[in-house]
Write an enzyme that holds these catalytic residues in place. Sequence first.
Site, PDB file in Angstrom:
ATOM      1  N   ASP A 101      20.017  17.766 -55.754  1.00  0.00           N
ATOM      2  CA  ASP A 101      18.601  18.024 -55.290  1.00  0.00           C
ATOM      3  C   ASP A 101      18.398  18.814 -53.990  1.00  0.00           C
ATOM      4  O   ASP A 101      19.503  18.689 -53.261  1.00  0.00           O
ATOM      5  CB  ASP A 101      17.918  16.695 -55.409  1.00  0.00           C
ATOM      6  CG  ASP A 101      18.078  15.602 -54.456  1.00  0.00           C
ATOM      7  OD1 ASP A 101      18.950  15.542 -54.169  1.00  0.00           O
ATOM      8  OD2 ASP A 101      17.226  15.139 -53.936  1.00  0.00           O
ATOM      9  N   GLU A 166      18.542  12.442 -53.666  1.00  0.00           N
ATOM     10  CA  GLU A 166      19.036  12.400 -52.271  1.00  0.00           C
ATOM     11  C   GLU A 166      17.873  12.717 -51.192  1.00  0.00           C
ATOM     12  O   GLU A 166      17.669  12.072 -50.230  1.00  0.00           O
ATOM     13  CB  GLU A 166      20.295  13.067 -51.752  1.00  0.00           C
ATOM     14  CG  GLU A 166      20.984  12.626 -50.754  1.00  0.00           C
ATOM     15  CD  GLU A 166      20.399  13.351 -49.187  1.00  0.00           C
ATOM     16  OE1 GLU A 166      20.934  12.671 -48.123  1.00  0.00           O
ATOM     17  OE2 GLU A 166      19.857  14.158 -49.150  1.00  0.00           O
TER      18      GLU A 166
END
Lengths: 473, 473
Positions: A101, A166
């Site tokens: 991400d 994350e």
Amino acid sequence: MEHYPKFAKAVDARKKEFIERLREAVAIPSVSTEPARRKDVVRMVEWMRKQLEKLGTKCELYVAGKQTLHDGTTLDLPPILFGVLGEDKKKKTLLVYGHLDVQPAAKEDGWNTEPFELVEKDGKLFGRGSTDDKGPVVGWVNAIETLQKNNIEVPVNIKFCFEAMEESGSEGLEETLRARKDTFMKGVDFTCISDNYWLGKTKPCITYGLRGVCYYCMEISAAKQDLHSGCFGGTVYEPMADVVWMMNQLTNLDGHINIKGLNEMVAPVTEEERKLYEATDFDMEEYRKDIGAVKLSKKTKEDLLMGRWRNPTLSLHGIEGAFSGAGAKTVIPAKVIGKFSIRIVPNMHPDKVDKLVIEHLNELWKSRGSPNRFKAYSSHSGNYWLSDFKHPHYQCGARAMKTVYGVEPDYTREGGSIPITLTFEEVTGNNVLLLPVGAGDDMAHSQNEKINVSNYIEGTKVLGAYLLELGKM
Amino acid sequence: MEHYPKFAKAVDARKKEFIERLREAVAIPSVSTEPARRKDVVRMVEWMRKQLEKLGTKCELYVAGKQTLHDGTTLDLPPILFGVLGEDKKKKTLLVYGHLDVQPAAKEDGWNTEPFELVEKDGKLFGRGSTDDKGPVVGWVNAIETLQKNNIEVPVNIKFCFEAMEESGSEGLEETLRARKDTFMKGVDFTCISDNYWLGKTKPCITYGLRGVCYYCMEISAAKQDLHSGCFGGTVYEPMADVVWMMNQLTNLDGHINIKGLNEMVAPVTEEERKLYEATDFDMEEYRKDIGAVKLSKKTKEDLLMGRWRNPTLSLHGIEGAFSGAGAKTVIPAKVIGKFSIRIVPNMHPDKVDKLVIEHLNELWKSRGSPNRFKAYSSHSGNYWLSDFKHPHYQCGARAMKTVYGVEPDYTREGGSIPITLTFEEVTGNNVLLLPVGAGDDMAHSQNEKINVSNYIEGTKVLGAYLLELGKM
């Protein structure tokens, strides 16, 4: 390293192909903090699964649960991608972590190019996620694939753990790793994370420490809803005045943190540590120019490095509820949330820091004497991490870098946090290495994030060389 | 007032019809600050033109020029609607001003209903623009139409000036009015503006003064772009710390403004003025509850009214460039713009206030000792306005209110600004009256803006009664 020259040559030959692979990854706007992008985040995980499967990896997508949004609605977490490549009992096992991400990005934030289109310019690859963390993650695929295609045996078993939350606090990951302590996580001999950056732009480094972070909110409210400053100004205690008063008490101009007992928790500098700062290759003037600052807040290289890596800092991030747009709005914000965070270092335990900070804020508020409603709370926290840079695993990383770049890497810490580092260390009970691929000016989280073509390609070589080194351990 | 009873009865009979007319107006999202809504703003002007033409008004739509947006692109200003109804040389001429544009609104901002759908609940009509300023503007149409349909002669010529950029600083209007000084604006004997509110919720009032506003920006920058607080915290002078330091210096907890020479400019309170405050019907406790405040910043009714109307106040609005979203972003904003405004009162001239404030900010900045870049500037300013509440024109308004509501109105000032009031006074050389229709809790500019059904209907009667009173002047 008999196989390295062949491997390196093959990587160079495939440069274009590797850039195209990164282009594909960057084109998927996998922004985990934006619920509307969740399908893209999942798409990114699927994309990566295919890459790993082509290498022969057995993959599993695991949805760790649901995320509860601000408005109370829920949303499936994006799956965590677990992979197993090789199960040779004679080999040691490496765990590779990375994230799929990215931070939000929009051209109008000040990007020179479309953030989700990889653009090559002057030897740099611009795009959201190019360095954080898609470049390094794709680098692993490039390296392993190149070893395989050139019939060079990968001398370790590799497990992959690629998450996609994350940038949203790795929600669901820690519990999942702990729950898999005796299954997937079992038998891991070392963990490698490529999710940080060189200190500067020219010399590679290996990272053995991270600061933690404790994030705080101060909520102040005076009214049911925002008020027109003409109609109501002069009759209410304005929350904005309260919040700037509070925020202003927290630090001095030089950055000193005015919270009783906080600085006393910081571990003293050892002689060995001081020598690392002295030996580190770092150009203050270049750093200043890259930032575009008139003046830095530290005078010497050593002080500056310690300011970034091993001393706590407090940053004021902003005020939710205040007017933040362009132009002129004459509003009295009814409820504001002042937000700041403290980067924590050895030996500041988050729980103790939280207690000190919240007590301090409540005392400060009392001394303000405002009748408005006040609430101070911790938003989230993550501990610091410190490893042993003399560990043999670190020496594998160092030799790989020397092989590729021809120089000994510096041993650095990072000012930022990768909270999951601690979890890997705890759950595997073994050493964790941070092996940065990108350069210090890559501007992760910022506008115009990039990775240098050279860092991307040579970084791919470092990852391959590191795998070859691990075979000798 | 021989015709009034017939008129009032006719208004009551048409209540439903008038609410439907307001519903049509509210349904047009004429948000002037949002370029994407410009076509709706124009549609709103067209809608109003039709309403006026049905009354027999000769209308003209005048586009005053182009608006330059933040990004440098230009956009046609929405037309100003000028109208002439009656050109009888034996009659006096009234100029009616109002505005057709509204503030932005979105359900997710905290509205209980769709902002652009008029919703009737508990005797209130909720919707953006219901009270600011579509209700009053439509009220004029209702009143004149009802007089006409009941064969009651409108005893004055009426000129209309309805703009659609009021919520965007009335761009283009002032120049247009000045340019028409000897044409459209010539021969105007009095001006009436219904764009403000009663002081409270039960007693009508007439408004004879307005505060002005001076809006300021403090721009502080330290870096080329936003920085990650982990990677850079501890090495730079953070602009957020500078800006909260600056903002915190501007006022005391009690709202006192710490800018040298500013308070000395304020005109002393006269005995006659003080008596008005004492006589004004105002319930502090109700006001406090409506706002939802724990405590007000003034202890007596008189101090509170003076705090709103005749003393300067400084409000901190927000910080452009700072993190303002929900959640936790660990950013060091590279460039922030602190925004605040000062409501000015007699005898604070904007030019003198600007000079004092900018000098003060520059001196403060020097004493901060930060190496960051600083720039303080005025964003815009509008003068205060003060009229003579004993003027015969005001007595017409007062008698109309007494006729409708059975009580003498209070004479109030407003804390907010309607800068164009000054222009009408200057250009016509004649008296301007502020005749509020909505109630003090209507929440203009805020979430859940409303107008009471009673204010809307009785307000329509006041406008008619006022027209009849003007005939006697």
